[in-house]
Scaffold this active site. Structure first.
Site, PDB file in Angstrom:
ATOM      1  N   HIS A  41       0.844  -1.191   0.000  1.00  0.00           N
ATOM      2  CA  HIS A  41       0.000   0.000   0.000  1.00  0.00           C
ATOM      3  C   HIS A  41       0.879   1.240   0.000  1.00  0.00           C
ATOM      4  CE1 HIS A  41      -3.230   2.740   1.122  1.00  0.00           C
ATOM      5  NE2 HIS A  41      -4.027   1.805   0.644  1.00  0.00           N
TER       6      HIS A  41
ATOM      7  N   ASP B 263      -7.899  -5.637  -0.163  1.00  0.00           N
ATOM      8  CA  ASP B 263      -8.335  -6.516  -1.254  1.00  0.00           C
ATOM      9  C   ASP B 263      -7.958  -7.972  -1.041  1.00  0.00           C
ATOM     10  OD1 ASP B 263      -9.574  -4.547  -2.761  1.00  0.00           O
ATOM     11  OD2 ASP B 263      -7.690  -3.904  -3.650  1.00  0.00           O
TER      12      ASP B 263
END
Ligand code: ACO
Length: 475
Positions: A346, A404
């Site tokens: 991320h 996700d």
């Protein structure tokens, strides 16, 4: 808000929250939580890393500790005690609603679930041949016609509709919405309004947000049905947003647990700082385009596999790995090829993503209850892969599972097809996109960064017939 019939889900969330609180060192990051004095000095990296686009009171992603805050509330608490409608109200209005406000808000949302014109028009497109996010984006633009066009009067153009032997073919119905949309930013008369967009806080501005929150959900469900060769299902006004979404997708009223888990997934995806799709939405809105177009851009940006599209890719990756025994080999090969492992990493989090902390245990809960043994196998592959990645990339580069990684397993256990994972993400993120647009447009300034020109100067133009030699095309 009590969730007594689904206490076991609340317990899972509270357990995840406790674990997080024990593991993380709380503390705000000063450079991302204090007001700034414009123009601001900030260190900007490729992909605008580190750039400050605006100030916001909507949400805060604490990347170093792994915390997610909406309007001051920790997302763990919102998952445990709130629901998607209340969280949407919170994001848009800045505070939790009173009972009266909440009742009215829910009633408004329910009224915008019914989008027959949009669905009917969508059915005239080959939705089954389209990427489901492309169909969702199309549908979100059609919602603009359903809600904003003042075309209730039957309008006929004063010229013949289509005449194919002319160079320019007039449309059968002129796009009256451009002229008459309620939610047109100032109708092009920017200067007269002193560049302030107070009407965005007016009922019609808010109304567009509400319409999009409900409408995009209805479109996503219809798209999924059509892609499976089924007719869309009409919304049920008695159901919550999460339950109605599941009902419109599957044709079956969900159990309390399914509803609750979908609700939690929607809360977790509702907002997330200045991510790519939020920024795309805001860039479009900052040109004083229109909220429906802006949300369409958010959907387009979310589609990419580096962003929201990763959830679908994760499931394909787990299926490709196949079994726990293959994880070691697969991971070694992926690392040697320097592949990006979907569902990990991320830009902001350099700690465990709090959303994955909740979705992981929820996936576990669902696969253990599921009769489908394959989902348990895929979950085991996922946890084994997580261990490997965290022990290596986690230590070396602070790479951990992101939102996700487990969401696809959660959705597939609820009978949702993989090509709908990213549309469901969008359904939830509409709340964040629209609230951030509303906030930004109060003091709008068009987004317009610069590029550094590193090309040549002072070249002499050579006519085509005098150019010699082959030059390879620059990419
Ligand atoms: N697998 C392996 N290595 C990774 C991964 C990953 N998933 N993510 C980052 N890295 C490595 C990079 O190779 C890079 O290594 P290097 O410094 O040796 O070159 C380093 O970590 C930094 O990565 P960047 O790609 O520069 O990080 P960036 O902030 O630009 O990208 C992103 C973030 C796009 C999320 C990235 O981590 C990624 O591609 N992840 C996989 C796709 C994914 O899961 N996306 C969903 C993100 S969550 C969301 O958008 C909803």
């Amino acid at each position: 808000m009590p969730h007594s019939s689904t206490q076991e889900i609340t317990d899972i969330i509270l357990k995840a929250a406790n674990k997080a609180r024990q593991e993380i060192k709380p503390g705000q990051e000063k450079s991302f939580t204090n007001p700034v004095k414009w123009p601001i000095d900030c260190l900007v990296g490729p992909g605008l890393e580190g750039a400050i686009a605006c100030e916001s009171e909507i949400g805060y992603v604490n990347g170093s500790s792994g915390e997610l805050i909406y309007r001051g509330y920790n997302v763990f608490d919102l998952c445990a005690y709130s629901n998607f409608e209340e969280v949407s109200y919170l994001l848009i209005h800045g505070h939790l609603p009173t009972a009266v406000q909440f009742k009215k808000f829910k009633k408004d949302l329910v009224s915008y679930r019914f989008v027959p014109k949009t669905i009917r028009t969508l059915m005239s497109f080959p939705v089954e041949e389209m990427n489901s996010m492309a169909a969702l984006r199309l549908g979100s633009n059609l919602l603009r016609r359903e809600f904003s066009y003042v075309d209730q009067r039957t309008y006929r153009p004063d010229y013949p509709p289509i005449s194919s032997d002319e160079d320019s073919i007039p449309m059968e119905t002129r796009p009256m919405g451009e002229k008459h949309a309620i939610y047109e930013f100032n109708n092009g008369k920017i200067t007269q309004r002193n560049n302030k967009f107070s009407e965005l806080n007016s009922p019609s501005g808010l109304k567009s947000c509400y319409q999009l929150i409900s409408g995009v959900a209805a479109v996503a469900a219809a798209v999924s049905r059509m892609r499976q060769g089924h007719l869309p299902i009409e919304a049920d006004p008695e159901l919550s947003h999460a339950a109605n979404l599941l009902y419109m997708l599957t044709g079956r009223k969900p159990t309390a647990v399914e509803e609750r888990i979908m609700d939690v997934a929607l809360i977790l995806h509702a907002d997330h700082g200045m991510n790519a799709s939020t920024f795309a939405t805001m860039v479009v809105a900052s040109t004083l385009s229109d909220l429906y177009f802006a949300v369409g851009s958010g959907i387009a940006a979310l589609n990419g596999p580096l962003h929201g599209g990763a959830n679908e890719q994760v499931l394909h990756m787990l299926e490709k790995i196949g079994s726990v025994n293959n994880v070691k080999d697969w991971y070694q090969k992926a690392r040697s090829r320097k592949d990006k492992i979907m569902g990990f990493g991320h830009r902001v989090y350099k700690a465990y993503d709090p959303r994955a902390r909740v979705l992981g245990p929820l996936a576990k809960y669902l696969v253990e209850k599921s009769e489908n043994k394959r989902s348990l196998e895929l979950f085991n592959v996922a946890t084994e892969l997580e261990k490997k990645v965290v022990d290596t990339l986690g230590v070396e580069k602070k790479i951990f599972p992101n939102v996700d990684f487990y969401s696809g397993i959660v959705y597939s256990c609820m009978g949702i097809p993989a090509d709908l994972f990213t549309p469901i993400f969008a359904v939830s993120r509409v709340s964040g996109w629209t609230s951030r647009v509303l906030e930004y447009l109060k003091n709008n300034r068009i987004f317009r960064p610069r590029a550094v020109y590193v090309g040549q100067f002072d070249l002499d133009y050579v006519p085509l017939n005098k150019r010699k030699g082959e030059k390879s095309d620059k990419k």
